[in-house]
Design a protein around this motif. Structure first.
Motif, PDB file in Angstrom:
ATOM      1  N   LEU A  42       0.833  -1.208   0.000  1.00 26.98           N
ATOM      2  CA  LEU A  42       0.000   0.000   0.000  1.00 26.98           C
ATOM      3  C   LEU A  42       0.865   1.254   0.000  1.00 26.98           C
ATOM      4  O   LEU A  42       0.621   2.200  -0.772  1.00 26.98           O
ATOM      5  CB  LEU A  42      -0.915  -0.012   1.223  1.00 26.98           C
ATOM      6  CG  LEU A  42      -2.001   1.074   1.270  1.00 26.98           C
ATOM      7  CD1 LEU A  42      -3.095   0.778   0.255  1.00 26.98           C
ATOM      8  CD2 LEU A  42      -2.599   1.157   2.668  1.00 26.98           C
ATOM      9  N   GLY A  43       1.888   1.283   0.856  1.00 29.51           N
ATOM     10  CA  GLY A  43       2.771   2.437   0.920  1.00 29.51           C
ATOM     11  C   GLY A  43       3.533   2.662  -0.367  1.00 29.51           C
ATOM     12  O   GLY A  43       3.703   3.802  -0.822  1.00 29.51           O
ATOM     13  N   CYS A  45       2.596   1.781  -3.400  1.00 28.67           N
ATOM     14  CA  CYS A  45       1.656   2.298  -4.402  1.00 28.67           C
ATOM     15  C   CYS A  45       1.387   3.784  -4.178  1.00 28.67           C
ATOM     16  O   CYS A  45       1.322   4.566  -5.137  1.00 28.67           O
ATOM     17  CB  CYS A  45       0.344   1.520  -4.348  1.00 28.67           C
ATOM     18  SG  CYS A  45       0.446  -0.163  -4.988  1.00 28.67           S
ATOM     19  N   SER A  46       1.236   4.180  -2.915  1.00 31.30           N
ATOM     20  CA  SER A  46       0.988   5.596  -2.605  1.00 31.30           C
ATOM     21  C   SER A  46       2.159   6.458  -3.056  1.00 31.30           C
ATOM     22  O   SER A  46       1.970   7.554  -3.616  1.00 31.30           O
ATOM     23  CB  SER A  46       0.757   5.772  -1.103  1.00 31.30           C
ATOM     24  OG  SER A  46      -0.410   5.109  -0.683  1.00 31.30           O
ATOM     25  N   ALA A  50       2.067   9.390  -5.997  1.00 38.39           N
ATOM     26  CA  ALA A  50       2.505  10.766  -5.729  1.00 38.39           C
ATOM     27  C   ALA A  50       3.556  11.203  -6.744  1.00 38.39           C
ATOM     28  O   ALA A  50       3.489  12.319  -7.299  1.00 38.39           O
ATOM     29  CB  ALA A  50       3.057  10.870  -4.309  1.00 38.39           C
ATOM     30  N   HIS A 101      -3.491  -0.418  -5.641  1.00 37.00           N
ATOM     31  CA  HIS A 101      -3.687   0.329  -4.392  1.00 37.00           C
ATOM     32  C   HIS A 101      -5.101   0.112  -3.855  1.00 37.00           C
ATOM     33  O   HIS A 101      -5.304  -0.167  -2.669  1.00 37.00           O
ATOM     34  CB  HIS A 101      -3.426   1.815  -4.651  1.00 37.00           C
ATOM     35  CG  HIS A 101      -3.629   2.689  -3.444  1.00 37.00           C
ATOM     36  ND1 HIS A 101      -4.872   3.190  -3.103  1.00 37.00           N
ATOM     37  CD2 HIS A 101      -2.761   3.149  -2.505  1.00 37.00           C
ATOM     38  CE1 HIS A 101      -4.756   3.920  -2.005  1.00 37.00           C
ATOM     39  NE2 HIS A 101      -3.488   3.896  -1.620  1.00 37.00           N
ATOM     40  N   ASP A 161      -0.474   5.214   4.203  1.00 43.32           N
ATOM     41  CA  ASP A 161      -1.034   5.620   2.912  1.00 43.32           C
ATOM     42  C   ASP A 161      -0.981   7.133   2.734  1.00 43.32           C
ATOM     43  O   ASP A 161      -0.360   7.653   1.801  1.00 43.32           O
ATOM     44  CB  ASP A 161      -2.478   5.128   2.816  1.00 43.32           C
ATOM     45  CG  ASP A 161      -3.070   5.383   1.438  1.00 43.32           C
ATOM     46  OD1 ASP A 161      -2.339   5.239   0.451  1.00 43.32           O
ATOM     47  OD2 ASP A 161      -4.254   5.746   1.363  1.00 43.32           O
ATOM     48  N   VAL A 162      -1.601   7.870   3.664  1.00 41.54           N
ATOM     49  CA  VAL A 162      -1.709   9.325   3.520  1.00 41.54           C
ATOM     50  C   VAL A 162      -0.359  10.009   3.615  1.00 41.54           C
ATOM     51  O   VAL A 162       0.015  10.812   2.759  1.00 41.54           O
ATOM     52  CB  VAL A 162      -2.684   9.889   4.578  1.00 41.54           C
ATOM     53  CG1 VAL A 162      -2.707  11.412   4.521  1.00 41.54           C
ATOM     54  CG2 VAL A 162      -4.081   9.314   4.373  1.00 41.54           C
ATOM     55  N   TYR A 165       2.146   9.160   0.881  1.00 40.79           N
ATOM     56  CA  TYR A 165       1.759   9.905  -0.328  1.00 40.79           C
ATOM     57  C   TYR A 165       2.136  11.382  -0.205  1.00 40.79           C
ATOM     58  O   TYR A 165       2.758  11.964  -1.107  1.00 40.79           O
ATOM     59  CB  TYR A 165       0.252   9.761  -0.558  1.00 40.79           C
ATOM     60  CG  TYR A 165      -0.273  10.652  -1.651  1.00 40.79           C
ATOM     61  CD1 TYR A 165      -0.220  10.264  -2.989  1.00 40.79           C
ATOM     62  CD2 TYR A 165      -0.811  11.896  -1.353  1.00 40.79           C
ATOM     63  CE1 TYR A 165      -0.689  11.096  -3.999  1.00 40.79           C
ATOM     64  CE2 TYR A 165      -1.279  12.737  -2.351  1.00 40.79           C
ATOM     65  CZ  TYR A 165      -1.227  12.330  -3.667  1.00 40.79           C
ATOM     66  OH  TYR A 165      -1.680  13.155  -4.668  1.00 40.79           O
TER      67      TYR A 165
END
Length: 618
Positions: A42-43, A45-46, A50, A101, A161-162, A165
């Motif tokens: 997940l990280g 993909c983020s 970005a 993601h 994730d946030v 990104y």
């Protein structure tokens, strides 16, 4: 495809639940460990998303410059390769990364990740002692399990994730703007510094308020649940108004934390808006000024202003994500206070299953005070119960009868001495095997909110319907079970009994409980006011079956109605946690001691008041 991703993470780990650590990071990692490979995906993909977005802004600047100076006749031949690469990024790479993601976020993690935490928390809490649950609202415990598990997911995913990104976007953005003109990056750096200062001022306040809010929410939910759980008592005493006030006090406490939290969020929003406006103005003014002086191209100005507008919108998103993050962290902190409590009663490291073939019980100089120093309840009690012996425990309220049974069941650990079953110290055997060897029927019978079949089969889950029906018949319960129908139209054994068995009468619940013990067929039997909820006719019908159940078992019976104990092999009279008399009913009556006094003051078979003081035996 969806199912394949949904099966990548097992929501029910088989490893035995362990006490989670108390630090925030360690606590979250305790429940996150099984999911970390997918969080890494997940990280990653983020971060790629970005970087792809920043490249699109660079491409935007290039397009502006190309269109300002390029010859339409030679444009495709000179820039065709870069156009194809950007087309591949837009049409292929970013959609594929976005799909991975989304599948990782929603199929792998959204449901499975919090369920891992929920499953482990529930299993750990189930192994707490009776005192833990006696001191907590059931609704409060359930709420904390649900809230904390979801908040761990929210906190971990938002960080990975946030913030992966956002950090990837800001770093690559600064690199891009510096490559265009280092002077254009100064307003953006100033914006980032001020933004961090604003967040650093407000985040600690929001974290504190979030923790208070989570606790207030749990208290509010617990109060509401308590009213519903005890609705019979509420109706009996006509106290709906009092319950409204009780719940409203909890709601007011929760609402107060919401108002205080929203004030801080509004102030945070205002300051972020001011910072964004200044940043956008500064970048635009500098860009236009540098273009007028001829030091930067139109495309460079477009990139800088576009990125400033982008971070304007991102800052609002990040602000809300930060607020949500620390609300989640506050909830996690609140849940940690409950989830990290040590089990008070635990199996010894080398505990073995109890082998109870005979059922002989020995209380060897035991001592227990419920942890209250100087307030002795049981002090130096010694008692041998032979295999197959049937004894009755007699004494006034508070004499220690039920406490003695709770100690035998190891709901609490002794403070001194030991208890053995067939020569095996119960502190050195597994709790499950100990309780499997003991059948219990109590005065206050609470059934599971499941079917009659499930409730009776709780004594022996593998039992067939024929065995369940036979147990129900032996407990004189089958006649009313056959006629049961619930609101969903389920009949007989399939009918559900409601929360704590509320759809059944007290006598019906007691007979289901007795049937459950008939089916369990354990070598040790505890009857704690087993027939107190039955009318005389039903009690007389069941009494004969109870005596049949007692055959070949070690029996400990407690009853207010002393006449029900007269057939026991021996009566044990307790007073203030000590054995003061022992013998058969006839022998104790002739001794003219405490038992004889209790017996003489019975009216209709129950202990009555003496000099204004209720002396009913527990």
């Amino acid at each position: 495809m969806f199912s394949w991703f949904e099966r990548r993470l097992n929501p029910y780990p088989e490893t035995a639940p362990k006490q989670p650590p108390k630090g925030l990071f360690a606590f979250c990692w305790h429940y996150t460990r099984p999911a970390w490979p997918w969080l890494l995906v997940l990280g990653l993909c983020s971060m790629l998303i970005a970087l792809g977005e920043v490249l699109l802004y660079q491409f935007l600047g290039n397009i502006v410059d190309w269109l300002s100076h390029a010859d339409p006749q030679t444009f495709l031949s000179s820039e065709g390769l870069r156009l194809m690469l950007m087309s591949g990024l837009v049409l292929i790479a970013l959609p594929i990364i976005g799909a991975i993601h989304s599948l990782t976020m929603h199929q792998v993690l959204a449901g499975n990740f919090p369920m891992i935490a929920r499953w482990q928390m529930h299993r750990f809490l189930l192994r707490h002692s009776m005192s833990f649950f006696a001191n907590e609202f059931a609704g409060r415990v359930a709420t904390k399990v649900m809230q904390t598990s979801l908040s761990i997911r929210e906190a971990v995913i938002k960080i990975i994730d946030v913030f992966v990104y956002a950090s990837s976007f800001f770093v690559s953005m600064l690199v891009l703007v510096i490559a265009v003109d280092w002077r254009l990056v100064l307003p953006l750096v100033a914006w980032i510094v001020i933004y961090i200062v604003i967040l650093s001022l407000f985040i600690p306040r929001l974290r504190k308020l979030s923790s208070e809010q989570a606790d207030a929410r749990s208290l509010m939910t617990g109060r509401i649940t308590d009213s519903y759980t005890n609705i019979g008592t509420v109706k009996l005493f006509s106290h709906a108004g009092r319950e409204e006030a009780y719940a409203q006090a909890g709601m007011n406490g929760f609402l107060d934390t919401v108002h205080r939290q929203m004030r801080q969020i509004t102030l945070l929003n205002i300051w972020v808006d001011i910072n964004n406006a200044l940043a956008l103005f500064a970048v635009g003014a500098c860009g236009i000024g540098f273009w007028l002086s001829g030091s930067v191209s139109v495309g460079s100005v477009a990139v800088a202003i576009g990125l400033a507008m982008r971070i304007n919108g991102m800052s609002q998103w990040i602000m809300w994500e930060v607020a949500a993050l620390f609300e989640a962290i506050g909830t996690v902190y609140d849940g940690m206070s409950m989830m990290t409590r040590s089990h008070e009663v635990v199996d010894a490291e080398d505990a073995k299953p109890l082998v109870a073939t005979r059922g002989a019980i020995r209380f060897d100089d035991i001592r227990f005070h419920y942890g209250k120093a100087g307030k002795g309840l049981i002090e130096g009690l010694a008692l041998d119960i032979a295999a197959g012996e049937k004894i009755g425990l007699v004494g006034r309220s508070g004499a220690g009868k039920t406490t003695l049974m709770n100690l035998l069941l190891r709901f609490y650990d002794l403070e001194g001495g030991r208890i053995t079953v067939d020569g095996q110290d119960i502190a050195k055997v597994t709790q499950d095997s100990l309780r499997q060897a003991i059948g219990v029927v109590t005065q206050d019978t609470a059934l599971l909110h499941r079917s009659i079949r499930d409730n009776i089969a709780y004594g022996r889950p593998e039992a067939s319907d024929a065995e369940i029906i036979d147990a129900a018949k032996r407990a004189n319960a089958w006649d009313f079970i056959e006629g049961l129908t619930d609101l969903q139209g389920r009949n007989g054994l399939d009918a559900h009994v409601g929360e704590r068995g509320v759809k059944l009468s007290g006598g019906q619940r007691q007979r289901v409980a007795i049937a459950r013990v008939f089916l369990k067929d354990a070598p040790i039997l505890i009857l704690d006011e087993a027939t107190s909820a039955l009318d005389s006719e039903v009690e007389a019908a069941i009494q004969e079956n109870l005596f049949a159940l007692m055959q070949g078992k070690t029996v400990i019976a407690i009853a207010h109605r002393l006449s029900t104990l007269t057939e026991m092999d021996r009566l044990i009279v307790l007073d203030h946690g000590r054995i003061v008399e022992t013998g058969t009913h006839d022998a104790l009556v002739r001794q003219a001691g405490l038992y004889a006094d209790l017996w003489s003051r019975q009216s209709g078979g129950f202990l009555t008041e003496d000099d204004g003081t209720a002396e009913a035996a527990q």
